[in-house]
Scaffold this active site. Structure first.
Site, PDB file in Angstrom:
ATOM      1  N   ILE A  60       6.055 -10.383   3.948  1.00  0.00           N
ATOM      2  CA  ILE A  60       6.461  -9.391   3.710  1.00  0.00           C
ATOM      3  C   ILE A  60       5.686  -7.439   3.464  1.00  0.00           C
ATOM      4  O   ILE A  60       4.775  -7.769   2.310  1.00  0.00           O
ATOM      5  CB  ILE A  60       7.276  -9.677   2.358  1.00  0.00           C
ATOM      6  CG1 ILE A  60       8.321 -10.449   2.387  1.00  0.00           C
ATOM      7  CG2 ILE A  60       8.030  -8.582   2.115  1.00  0.00           C
ATOM      8  CD1 ILE A  60       8.099 -11.849   0.742  1.00  0.00           C
ATOM      9  N   CYS A  61       6.457  -6.792   3.728  1.00  0.00           N
ATOM     10  CA  CYS A  61       5.919  -5.750   3.875  1.00  0.00           C
ATOM     11  C   CYS A  61       7.258  -4.360   4.004  1.00  0.00           C
ATOM     12  O   CYS A  61       8.254  -4.864   3.870  1.00  0.00           O
ATOM     13  CB  CYS A  61       4.888  -4.595   5.011  1.00  0.00           C
ATOM     14  SG  CYS A  61       5.313  -4.357   6.482  1.00  0.00           S
ATOM     15  N   ALA A  62       6.967  -3.341   3.892  1.00  0.00           N
ATOM     16  CA  ALA A  62       8.155  -2.064   4.026  1.00  0.00           C
ATOM     17  C   ALA A  62       9.221  -2.459   5.007  1.00  0.00           C
ATOM     18  O   ALA A  62      10.100  -2.472   5.105  1.00  0.00           O
ATOM     19  CB  ALA A  62       7.259  -1.211   3.651  1.00  0.00           C
ATOM     20  N   GLY A 116       7.941  -4.008   8.418  1.00  0.00           N
ATOM     21  CA  GLY A 116       7.281  -5.626   9.004  1.00  0.00           C
ATOM     22  C   GLY A 116       6.653  -5.509  10.175  1.00  0.00           C
ATOM     23  O   GLY A 116       5.890  -6.537  10.630  1.00  0.00           O
ATOM     24  N   ILE A 132      11.307  -5.156   3.506  1.00  0.00           N
ATOM     25  CA  ILE A 132      11.636  -4.983   2.268  1.00  0.00           C
ATOM     26  C   ILE A 132      12.813  -4.411   1.991  1.00  0.00           C
ATOM     27  O   ILE A 132      14.148  -4.188   1.443  1.00  0.00           O
ATOM     28  CB  ILE A 132      11.038  -4.397   1.040  1.00  0.00           C
ATOM     29  CG1 ILE A 132       9.575  -5.064   0.315  1.00  0.00           C
ATOM     30  CG2 ILE A 132      11.399  -3.418  -0.447  1.00  0.00           C
ATOM     31  CD1 ILE A 132      10.228  -6.119  -0.504  1.00  0.00           C
TER      32      ILE A 132
END
Length: 105
Positions: A64-66, A68, A92
Site C-alpha cells: 500500500i502507498c498513496a 499505487g 490509500i
C-alpha cells in the site's frame, strides 16, 4: 523481475475476499503520510527501508502507498524474493474514496 504492468493488483473491496488472516497489509509510505492516516492493522515499513527490513515481511502481502506507484515497486521487489505480493490498486486514495476507514495518529 516482473514488469509493472503485469503486477498482481487488488481493489480496496477485494481485500475483504483475501483468504485467511495470513495476509499482511504493508504500508510503504513515509512516516508523515502514515501519521496522516492508515489502514487499521497495516504494518509500516517505508519503501526506502524495505530491502533492509524484508525479514519483517510475511510470505503473503498486500502493498500500500498513496496512489499505487511506490507500492507497485514494493510488490515487484517482494515477488522477486519469492513472496506472494499484491499491489493495492489506487493506494490509500482509492481506499478512502471507497469510504473505508483510516486510523490516524
Amino acid at each position: 523481475m516482473v514488469h509493472m504492468s503485469e503486477l498482481p493488483a487488488i481493489t480496496p473491496s477485494g481485500i475483504d475476499s483475501l483468504p485467511g488472516p495470513e495476509w499482511m497489509l504493508l504500508d510503504v509510505r513515509t512516516d508523515a503520510e502514515w501519521a496522516d492516516g492508515r489502514i487499521e492493522g497495516s504494518i509500516h515499513i517505508p519503501l526506502d527501508q524495505l530491502m533492509e527490513r524484508v525479514d519483517e515481511v510475511s510470505d503473503k502481502v498486500v502493498c500500500i502507498c498513496a496512489l499505487g506507484g511506490r507500492s507497485a515497486r514494493a510488490t515487484a521487489y517482494l515477488l522477486s524474493t519469492g513472496r506472494e505480493a499484491i499491489n493495492l490498486d489506487g493506494g490509500i486514495e482509492a481506499w478512502a474514496a471507497d469510504n473505508r476507514p483510516l486510523t490516524k495518529g
